[in-house]
Write a protein that holds these residues in place. Sequence first.
Motif, PDB file in Angstrom:
ATOM      1  N   ARG A  45     123.562  31.935  40.483  1.00 28.64           N
ATOM      2  CA  ARG A  45     123.028  32.260  39.052  1.00 28.64           C
ATOM      3  C   ARG A  45     122.935  31.325  38.071  1.00 28.64           C
ATOM      4  NH1 ARG A  45     126.611  36.554  39.918  1.00 28.64           N
ATOM      5  NH2 ARG A  45     127.996  35.964  38.232  1.00 28.64           N
ATOM      6  N   THR A  46     123.744  30.670  38.123  1.00 31.94           N
ATOM      7  CA  THR A  46     123.942  29.248  37.100  1.00 31.94           C
ATOM      8  C   THR A  46     122.925  28.249  37.640  1.00 31.94           C
ATOM      9  OG1 THR A  46     126.255  29.518  36.893  1.00 31.94           O
ATOM     10  CG2 THR A  46     125.369  27.663  36.043  1.00 31.94           C
ATOM     11  N   LEU A  47     122.598  27.782  38.851  1.00 30.94           N
ATOM     12  CA  LEU A  47     121.580  27.072  39.201  1.00 30.94           C
ATOM     13  C   LEU A  47     120.404  27.479  38.894  1.00 30.94           C
ATOM     14  CD1 LEU A  47     120.709  24.478  40.625  1.00 30.94           C
ATOM     15  CD2 LEU A  47     120.872  25.857  42.804  1.00 30.94           C
ATOM     16  N   GLN A  48     119.806  29.004  39.240  1.00 35.13           N
ATOM     17  CA  GLN A  48     118.684  29.455  38.813  1.00 35.13           C
ATOM     18  C   GLN A  48     118.499  29.515  37.502  1.00 35.13           C
ATOM     19  OE1 GLN A  48     118.284  33.584  40.445  1.00 35.13           O
ATOM     20  NE2 GLN A  48     119.533  32.916  42.518  1.00 35.13           N
ATOM     21  N   ALA A  49     119.386  29.754  36.388  1.00 38.13           N
ATOM     22  CA  ALA A  49     119.192  29.755  34.870  1.00 38.13           C
ATOM     23  C   ALA A  49     118.869  28.340  34.542  1.00 38.13           C
ATOM     24  CB  ALA A  49     120.525  30.246  34.043  1.00 38.13           C
ATOM     25  N   ALA A  50     119.595  27.354  35.155  1.00 39.12           N
ATOM     26  CA  ALA A  50     119.310  26.107  34.548  1.00 39.12           C
ATOM     27  C   ALA A  50     117.923  25.548  35.234  1.00 39.12           C
ATOM     28  CB  ALA A  50     120.320  24.986  35.259  1.00 39.12           C
ATOM     29  N   LEU A  51     117.539  25.977  36.140  1.00 38.70           N
ATOM     30  CA  LEU A  51     116.243  25.606  36.707  1.00 38.70           C
ATOM     31  C   LEU A  51     114.953  26.162  35.808  1.00 38.70           C
ATOM     32  CD1 LEU A  51     116.202  25.227  40.556  1.00 38.70           C
ATOM     33  CD2 LEU A  51     115.476  23.813  38.979  1.00 38.70           C
ATOM     34  N   ARG A  52     115.334  27.705  35.631  1.00 43.81           N
ATOM     35  CA  ARG A  52     114.478  28.362  34.909  1.00 43.81           C
ATOM     36  C   ARG A  52     114.397  27.583  33.413  1.00 43.81           C
ATOM     37  NH1 ARG A  52     117.012  32.781  35.502  1.00 43.81           N
ATOM     38  NH2 ARG A  52     115.844  33.447  37.449  1.00 43.81           N
ATOM     39  N   GLU A  53     115.509  27.288  32.857  1.00 42.73           N
ATOM     40  CA  GLU A  53     115.266  26.753  31.504  1.00 42.73           C
ATOM     41  C   GLU A  53     114.684  25.433  31.218  1.00 42.73           C
ATOM     42  OE1 GLU A  53     115.677  26.282  27.606  1.00 42.73           O
ATOM     43  OE2 GLU A  53     115.875  28.282  28.554  1.00 42.73           O
ATOM     44  N   ALA A  54     114.782  24.720  32.582  1.00 42.68           N
ATOM     45  CA  ALA A  54     114.363  23.425  32.522  1.00 42.68           C
ATOM     46  C   ALA A  54     112.785  23.283  32.267  1.00 42.68           C
ATOM     47  CB  ALA A  54     114.826  22.550  33.638  1.00 42.68           C
ATOM     48  N   VAL A  55     112.273  24.506  33.188  1.00 40.95           N
ATOM     49  CA  VAL A  55     110.884  24.622  33.148  1.00 40.95           C
ATOM     50  C   VAL A  55     110.252  25.023  31.940  1.00 40.95           C
ATOM     51  CG1 VAL A  55     108.834  25.860  34.324  1.00 40.95           C
ATOM     52  CG2 VAL A  55     110.784  24.832  35.696  1.00 40.95           C
ATOM     53  N   ARG A  56     110.926  26.148  31.453  1.00 40.86           N
ATOM     54  CA  ARG A  56     110.335  26.818  30.038  1.00 40.86           C
ATOM     55  C   ARG A  56     110.582  25.586  29.037  1.00 40.86           C
ATOM     56  NH1 ARG A  56     114.433  32.054  30.168  1.00 40.86           N
ATOM     57  NH2 ARG A  56     113.023  33.401  31.262  1.00 40.86           N
ATOM     58  N   SER A  57     111.587  24.868  28.897  1.00 47.21           N
ATOM     59  CA  SER A  57     111.584  23.781  27.642  1.00 47.21           C
ATOM     60  C   SER A  57     110.676  22.721  27.935  1.00 47.21           C
ATOM     61  CB  SER A  57     113.255  23.173  27.715  1.00 47.21           C
ATOM     62  OG  SER A  57     113.381  22.531  29.054  1.00 47.21           O
ATOM     63  N   GLY A  58     110.169  22.530  29.205  1.00 42.45           N
ATOM     64  CA  GLY A  58     109.272  21.509  29.466  1.00 42.45           C
ATOM     65  C   GLY A  58     109.767  20.114  30.186  1.00 42.45           C
ATOM     66  N   ARG A  59     111.241  20.248  30.193  1.00 45.38           N
ATOM     67  CA  ARG A  59     111.839  19.103  30.785  1.00 45.38           C
ATOM     68  C   ARG A  59     111.310  19.010  32.309  1.00 45.38           C
ATOM     69  NH1 ARG A  59     118.036  18.626  29.117  1.00 45.38           N
ATOM     70  NH2 ARG A  59     117.655  16.330  29.716  1.00 45.38           N
ATOM     71  N   LEU A  60     111.020  20.073  32.893  1.00 45.55           N
ATOM     72  CA  LEU A  60     110.237  20.052  34.321  1.00 45.55           C
ATOM     73  C   LEU A  60     108.644  20.174  34.070  1.00 45.55           C
ATOM     74  CD1 LEU A  60     112.995  21.525  36.869  1.00 45.55           C
ATOM     75  CD2 LEU A  60     112.055  19.026  36.664  1.00 45.55           C
ATOM     76  N   ALA A  61     108.125  19.464  33.834  1.00 44.33           N
ATOM     77  CA  ALA A  61     106.550  19.742  33.588  1.00 44.33           C
ATOM     78  C   ALA A  61     105.901  20.416  34.809  1.00 44.33           C
ATOM     79  CB  ALA A  61     106.011  18.296  33.120  1.00 44.33           C
ATOM     80  N   ALA A  62     104.891  21.115  34.210  1.00 44.61           N
ATOM     81  CA  ALA A  62     103.992  21.624  35.447  1.00 44.61           C
ATOM     82  C   ALA A  62     103.351  20.662  36.471  1.00 44.61           C
ATOM     83  CB  ALA A  62     102.784  22.414  34.850  1.00 44.61           C
ATOM     84  N   GLY A  63     103.529  20.654  37.587  1.00 46.14           N
ATOM     85  CA  GLY A  63     103.058  19.872  38.652  1.00 46.14           C
ATOM     86  C   GLY A  63     104.124  18.769  39.292  1.00 46.14           C
ATOM     87  N   THR A  64     105.353  19.071  38.582  1.00 46.34           N
ATOM     88  CA  THR A  64     106.355  18.143  39.051  1.00 46.34           C
ATOM     89  C   THR A  64     106.925  18.583  40.437  1.00 46.34           C
ATOM     90  OG1 THR A  64     107.232  17.799  36.588  1.00 46.34           O
ATOM     91  CG2 THR A  64     108.794  17.234  38.440  1.00 46.34           C
ATOM     92  N   ARG A  65     107.082  17.691  41.423  1.00 41.94           N
ATOM     93  CA  ARG A  65     107.345  17.858  42.649  1.00 41.94           C
ATOM     94  C   ARG A  65     109.206  18.097  42.670  1.00 41.94           C
ATOM     95  NH1 ARG A  65     105.939  15.091  48.390  1.00 41.94           N
ATOM     96  NH2 ARG A  65     107.076  16.599  49.817  1.00 41.94           N
TER      97      ARG A  65
END
Length: 486
Positions: A45-65
């Motif tokens: 659950r912690t890993l999923q939440a961290a990935l989700r927040e990284a995408v929402r915040s823009g730290r993982l931008a759309a299109g990042t592999r």
Amino acid sequence: MTSSGTNSGATPGQARSAPDGPASWAAAWEVLLPAAQAPARARGRTLQAALREAVRSGRLAAGTRLPSTRELAADLGVSRGLVTEAYEQLTAEGYLRSSRGAGTWVGGAVRAAHPGARDLAPRSLGARADFLPGTPDLSLFPRAAWAAAHRGVLAELPHSALGYPDPRGLPRLRTALAGLLARRRGVVADPERIVVVSGVAQAITLLGCVLHARGVRTVGVEDPGSPDHGALYASAGIGAVPLPLDEEGPAMGPLREAQVRAVVTTPAHQFPSGIAYSARRRAALLDWARSVDGLVIEDDYDGDFRYDRAPVGALQGLDPEHVAYTGSVSKSLAPGLRLGWLLVPQAFAEEVVERKRTMDLGHPVVDQALLARFVERGDYDRHLRRCQRAYKERRDVLVSALEEHFPGVEVSGIAAGLHVIARLPGRHGPLDRFLERAAAARVAVRPLAAYGASAGDGVRLVIGYGHLSPARIREGVRVMADATRA
């Protein structure tokens, strides 16, 4: 679901960068580390939440592999199944997308919430008529001449000039300013004692720091006067003592009783009362400064704009060793340029220059060279003449409109600057009710009482007109009269 990847060779705990988004992935990788340190039962659950927040915040931008499940599991020291489950869950939610044989990517459906930067510039938003003082007509800014000067400066400026400048300012600009101020304002202008500053505000702050270092803890300020003067000295740890005015300038009795050794003044066109200091009061003020070995700070904020006669020369010209003179292009060109000057007595020069050096290492070089060229080629004088004509017309229109819509109005202050003082007949009071009605009609106007305790009674307004066209001035006065008529 498994994801294939082409990255290899990273050691555990070292972020691998995806080939098509290395910077984006590296910037977000560390937010996943806490997931590896979470209790085993909560790790997924912690890993999923961290990935989700990284995408929402823009730290993982759309299109990042993203790395393959095997690589990310090795980096984080967790099982591959836990990473696979996280990828599958976020793919189902739309945060990620995957393609067999091509890997896993950040999806494009999520738009990161990047908060916009707020604009805190002072403006009268939504005003139907804006009579607040202090702003010139920015549409008069000489864009073509300024752009031509900019191109000329960039073409002629040597590479060496782009290094750290003399903290006093470019010698070329200080020389140009010395000639300009001596010619137009009667200043005793030694280029070696001119410091280029980012407007009068920085000049006053520099002087405040030097005075504080010398043990000064209070300065005199005009009452009524600019509230910025007291606030700027407060930022340097110096208190402001209000000094009342009479019809000639600062009243000398209260000045002597205040036991201050520095006073801030606006002799050419006092703000906001609009008076010009009399010759007798100017002489008395300088006599006081000599008697206490004090300093008069002269803020010549709009000294170029006098419409009924030639402007009165600067006070500094009468005693350069007891007057610090400051001005800027904020009223003549545009406040956003942040270009000004400070002429200091010899006794203050070294300390002021050192404060300027430690404050910002000098003013921007290109801006200085640009203003120097603008002055040297006569463009600045031509622009001032254009502004003089425009502002004189607007002042005349304003006075005429006030007399038409507020019969019996008294307009005071010399024919100068960008504002007038208007005292309305008693039937338009009381002041608070007048202001309420004006605000309800979306008329922005400021009372004289807002600038100090000596403003007097009744409806006395400080009405700015420089930024308004003649048509807007007439319409604005009409709207104000209709809204506030008893």
